[in-house]
Design a protein around this motif. Structure first.
Motif, PDB file in Angstrom:
ATOM      1  N   PRO A 155      -1.542   2.095  -1.698  1.00  0.00           N
ATOM      2  CA  PRO A 155      -0.970   2.796  -2.854  1.00  0.00           C
ATOM      3  C   PRO A 155      -0.295   4.113  -2.461  1.00  0.00           C
ATOM      4  CG  PRO A 155      -3.139   1.991  -3.383  1.00  0.00           C
ATOM      5  CD  PRO A 155      -2.924   1.707  -1.928  1.00  0.00           C
ATOM      6  N   VAL A 156      -0.860   4.844  -1.498  1.00  0.00           N
ATOM      7  CA  VAL A 156      -0.250   6.107  -1.082  1.00  0.00           C
ATOM      8  C   VAL A 156       1.113   5.828  -0.474  1.00  0.00           C
ATOM      9  CG1 VAL A 156      -0.463   8.113   0.418  1.00  0.00           C
ATOM     10  CG2 VAL A 156      -2.482   7.169  -0.689  1.00  0.00           C
ATOM     11  N   LEU A 157       1.175   4.816   0.392  1.00  0.00           N
ATOM     12  CA  LEU A 157       2.446   4.461   1.020  1.00  0.00           C
ATOM     13  C   LEU A 157       3.474   4.082  -0.037  1.00  0.00           C
ATOM     14  CD1 LEU A 157       4.024   3.906   3.688  1.00  0.00           C
ATOM     15  CD2 LEU A 157       3.311   1.530   3.457  1.00  0.00           C
ATOM     16  N   ILE A 158       3.028   3.259  -0.982  1.00  0.00           N
ATOM     17  CA  ILE A 158       3.963   2.794  -2.017  1.00  0.00           C
ATOM     18  C   ILE A 158       4.445   3.966  -2.871  1.00  0.00           C
ATOM     19  CG2 ILE A 158       4.143   1.363  -4.092  1.00  0.00           C
ATOM     20  CD1 ILE A 158       2.156  -0.574  -2.599  1.00  0.00           C
ATOM     21  N   ALA A 159       3.513   4.841  -3.231  1.00  0.00           N
ATOM     22  CA  ALA A 159       3.901   6.000  -4.042  1.00  0.00           C
ATOM     23  C   ALA A 159       4.922   6.853  -3.302  1.00  0.00           C
ATOM     24  CB  ALA A 159       2.664   6.840  -4.381  1.00  0.00           C
ATOM     25  N   LEU A 160       4.688   7.060  -2.006  1.00  0.00           N
ATOM     26  CA  LEU A 160       5.628   7.876  -1.233  1.00  0.00           C
ATOM     27  C   LEU A 160       6.976   7.187  -1.094  1.00  0.00           C
ATOM     28  CD1 LEU A 160       3.290   9.332   1.509  1.00  0.00           C
ATOM     29  CD2 LEU A 160       4.617  10.620  -0.138  1.00  0.00           C
TER      30      LEU A 160
END
Lengths: 322, 274
Positions: B9-14
């Motif tokens: 999720p962090v990767l996707i959000a970024l």
């Protein structure tokens, strides 16, 4: 090589002991400063003094200026346009210094220790490049891009809102006096974010990874590590970024010129645009000079404060290390 | 495994945030190759049905974009080189020569760097008219050489302050004079920092707006930024033209970015943290 160097250094040390020659050789370096000093006098010091001098006069740019003392400054104090322009400056500081610093910190930390560690530095570098891209764009061009996107008819943002069924949210983003300032702020956040991000990511490389490992072993979550390790460790960078960005925010001109020309009805006027239009459109040179002099004083005071915080935090930093 | 689940999720959000940063560029590029009819019919969000380059070509000719590019390259290139030379001379005296009162001299350059151009612009405009340099590219080159050199002096002085003195003193013993030491030893050794300065000066000058706007009024002398900014400021452009202007303005910046990316990001770190 090293031997000659050392011998040379020692020889010089011995040779220099008597001393009387030293000041002379030292000062002949001053010749190298000569072109720089002269150029600065001509391009920066003289114009600056002229500008300050003119601010005490009434002058249309032709003929000779008429001395009026502090009249321009007194007039400014009662000028609603002047106060409005500085109030808008505060909004610009939020958009160009406060928000980018906060967002930049979170992004830098996330890129550095989430993406960098778990997905490789390549991912981090590519993402960083995306965030940094607007920074290399001439501000005038960024203004054109956004005024095209924010156009009321057929502009991309309004079309997008319509396409997702939020047609009622459509606005004349740059033409509505109640919204224009916020639109400009949004554009400036977009422009500015890359700078803090890159500086913070560079700063994070200095931080000793053992600190994080120790904190992780102690069971500290990401947020607590961010708060207790990342933030204190890159405090010098935070001061640098805040100072630079605040100054940039106070000087913002190109974006306002291209996006709104200070309008509608002065809703996005800022000091630099205000002084520009007073100089070149109203040709009240004395009054314009007074505006820019006040702006200069504010910027110099802020720079000194920023510099002070910066050196203090660096000293404190060294104190911890030794 | 739970770690991996939480990581994505962090990767996707970024990635979404990064996409948001880049979307304006993409949408400009997509629309610049649409015909006006297609644009007004389908709006800015549709994909183009083919490559329509006449809009760009028209715009290029209308503003004589080649000339603007030449002006920008000429001004930015000259400023980069001259400002680097001036910075090296100043920094040599301050960082290596350690001239008396160097702290004050340095403080003077730093303050000059902080001064808002608004406080210089009218006198520079007025004086340049007096000496017959108004509306010449030379005037802009002179002014920005000095302004950029203020930053260069500050940065290079601290770099040269840490220059190994043994090398310089050894060369002096061998009979080199100060001038030779500067060009044969100090400049070659400091080449990476000077390279960063050249790139920065070039891009900063390319992006400058206020002073060139005031100083360059005739079409033949204007830079890319000024020409496009003035056109936009006059509110005379329709959507297609604005779009062409945006793309032509963005392209050189993207080229610089790709060419200099490494220097830029490294340089910012150097500049900010001394």
């Amino acid at each position: 090589m090293t031997v000659t160097v050392e011998r040379g250094a020692r020889a010089v040390g011995k040779y220099r002991q008597p001393g009387p020659r030293r000041p002379r050789t030292r000062d002949s370096y001053a010749l190298f400063l000569l072109p720089g000093i002269l150029a600065f006098l001509a391009i920066v010091v003289v114009p600056f003094l002229m500008n300050t001098g003119v601010s005490f006069t009434e002058w249309q740019g032709v003929g000779s200026p008429k001395w009026t003392g502090l009249a321009n400054y007194r007039e400014l104090m009662d000028d609603a346009e002047f106060w409005a322009s500085f109030r808008h400056s505060l909004f610009m500081v939020i958009a160009m210094a406060a928000l980018p610093t906060v967002i930049g910190l979170v992004l830098a930390a996330a890129l550095f220790d989430y993406i960098g560690k778990h997905f490789g530095s390549r991912w981090a570098a590519v993402l960083r490049a995306c965030f940094y891209l607007p920074q290399v764009l001439p501000i005038a061009v960024a203004g054109i891009v956004w005024s095209w996107i924010l156009a009321p008819d057929n502009g991309s943002l309004n079309e997008l809102l319509k396409a997702v069924g939020l047609g009622s949210w459509q606005q004349d983003w740059l033409g509505d006096p109640d919204i224009a300032l916020y639109s400009v702020m949004g554009v400036m956040v977009w422009v500015q974010i890359g700078f803090p991000l890159v500086v913070f990511m560079a700063g994070l490389q200095r931080v000793d990874p053992q600190l994080y490992e120790a904190a992780e072993l102690d069971g500290a979550g990401w947020w607590r590590r961010f708060w207790h390790i990342t933030l204190p460790q890159i405090r010098p960078e935070i001061y640098v970024v805040l100072t630079w960005c605040t100054i940039a925010a106070l000087k913002v001109f190109g974006a306002v010129y291209v996006l709104t020309k200070g309008g509608p009805g002065g809703a996005t006027d800022v000091p630099s645009y205000f002084s520009f239009s007073t100089f070149f459109e109203k040709t009240q040179v004395g009054y314009g000079a007074a505006i820019s002099t006040i702006l200069t004083v504010i910027i110099l005071v802020l720079s000194l404060i920023g510099l002070k915080f910066q050196t203090r935090s660096e000293d404190a930093d060294e104190g911890i290390r030794t | 495994m739970t770690g991996a689940l939480r990581r994505y999720p962090v990767l996707i959000a970024l990635c979404i945030a990064a996409l948001f940063m880049v979307v304006p560029f993409l949408i400009v590029a997509v629309n610049a190759v649409k015909s006006p009819a297609e644009y007004s019919q389908n709006g800015p969000l549709s994909l183009p049905h083919g490559l329509y380059l006449d809009g760009l070509k028209d715009f290029w000719q209308r503003v004589d974009y080649s000339q603007k590019l030449v002006n920008s390259v000429l001004i930015s290139g000259s400023v980069a080189i001259l400002a680097a030379v001036l910075s090296v001379l100043n920094a040599y005296a301050i960082g290596i020569g350690r001239v008396r009162g160097r702290t004050w001299v340095l403080a003077f350059f730093v303050l000059a760097n902080m001064l808002p151009q608004e406080a210089l612009v009218y006198p520079i405009y007025y004086l340049s008219k007096q000496v017959g340099l108004y509306d010449t590219r030379l005037s802009v080159i002179i002014v920005f050489t000095v302004i950029q050199a203020a930053f260069g002096t500050y940065l290079l002085s601290s770099v040269l302050g840490r220059f190994p003195r043994e090398i310089i003193e050894a060369a002096r013993i061998d009979g080199a004079n100060k001038w030779q030491v500067l060009w044969r030893i100090v400049v070659p050794v400091s080449r990476p920092t000077i390279g960063v300065l050249l790139v920065f000066f070039f891009i900063w000058t390319w992006n400058e707006f206020l002073l060139p706007l005031v100083m360059l009024i005739s079409n033949d002398n204007q830079t890319v930024s000024v020409a496009l900014g003035v056109l936009q400021g006059q509110r005379l452009m329709d959507a297609t033209m604005t779009n062409a202007a945006a793309l032509l303005g963005v392209l050189p910046a993207i080229v610089f970015f790709l060419v200099f990316q490494r220097t830029l990001t490294r340089g910012i770190a150097v500049g900010a943290v001394k």
